[in-house]
Design an enzyme around this catalytic site. Structure first.
Site, PDB file in Angstrom:
ATOM      1  N   CYS A   1       0.809  -1.229   0.000  1.00  0.00           N
ATOM      2  CA  CYS A   1       0.000   0.000   0.000  1.00  0.00           C
ATOM      3  C   CYS A   1       0.831   1.262   0.000  1.00  0.00           C
ATOM      4  O   CYS A   1       0.296   2.360  -0.117  1.00  0.00           O
ATOM      5  CB  CYS A   1      -0.938   0.017   1.200  1.00  0.00           C
ATOM      6  SG  CYS A   1      -0.079   0.104   2.775  1.00  0.00           S
TER       7      CYS A   1
ATOM      8  N   CYS B   1      -0.918  -4.943   6.660  1.00  0.00           N
ATOM      9  CA  CYS B   1      -0.667  -3.771   7.510  1.00  0.00           C
ATOM     10  C   CYS B   1       0.024  -4.175   8.812  1.00  0.00           C
ATOM     11  O   CYS B   1       0.821  -3.415   9.364  1.00  0.00           O
ATOM     12  CB  CYS B   1      -1.977  -3.066   7.847  1.00  0.00           C
ATOM     13  SG  CYS B   1      -3.070  -2.856   6.433  1.00  0.00           S
TER      14      CYS B   1
HETATM   15  S1  FES Z   1      -7.007   4.245   2.352  1.00  0.00           S
HETATM   16 FE1  FES Z   1      -4.904   4.484   1.976  1.00  0.00          FE
HETATM   17  S2  FES Z   1      -4.136   2.463   1.988  1.00  0.00           S
HETATM   18 FE2  FES Z   1      -6.249   2.222   2.386  1.00  0.00          FE
END
Ligand code: FES
Lengths: 121, 121
Positions: free
Chosen positions: B33, B102
């Site tokens: 991401c 994440c």
């Molecule tokens: S809103 Fe930015 S990575 Fe999910």
């Protein structure tokens, strides 16, 4: 990596929260990252008089939503509907390419909230 | 979508910030991401006596880093090095599949900070 404007909007986000008496609510999710964004609009005589957002998304999502709420507050629905994520990114002085998908959440959540309002009125 | 523990750690994150006198600093980025995470460790006699983190990442990145810092505070470097993202996810009561990437940021940033410390001592 991030402009000063992005950092500022991330660290001091504007219009974060919910509106109990919202006239339109929009909730969208990002297929790219799975994050969610909720947008609340208070509308009087076709004008957005208040707006709040909540997100579980990243710093870029917070920064773009924060500035997007500033850009549509006080505007008519017609003007707000024309807001695109490119306009938001321009206003922030740019975003890294891999974070552009985050900025789409704000645009889509605003459009969804306006659609929700129109469906009820 | 998110457990109460995830929401709590996101809304009241523990150990957010920087350490001026950090003995080890780790910075990692997510290829998935584009988000970044920075971890600061204060180490005395092989024990992590203080830890802070900063991230531009999403709610899941904040929640996993927050609980990870709680899990390693007061632990030896050897114990902290054994922390995996699965342990962090278990502690949170689970994470949506698309948000697992994440949680890797916290584990990697801690390992990078320990490596930084060891390279200096
Ligand atoms: S809103 Fe930015 S990575 Fe999910």
């Amino acid at each position: 990596m991030y402009t000063d404007k992005v950092i500022d909007q991330f660290q001091n986000p504007r219009n974060v929260g919910e509106l109990d008496n919202a006239d339109g609510v929009g909730e969208v999710g990002s297929p790219a990252c799975g994050d969610i964004m909720k947008m609340y609009l208070k509308i009087e005589d076709g004008v957005i008089v208040d707006v709040k957002f909540k997100t579980f998304g990243c710093g870029a999502a917070v920064a773009t939503s924060s500035i997007a709420t500033e850009m549509i507050k006080g505007k008519t629905l017609e003007e707000a509907e024309k807001l695109t994520n490119s306009m938001v990114i321009d206003e922030l002085g740019g975003l890294p390419h891999e974070k552009v998908h985050c900025s789409v959440l704000a645009e889509q959540a605003i459009k969804a909230a306006i659609k929700d309002y129109k469906s009820k009125h």
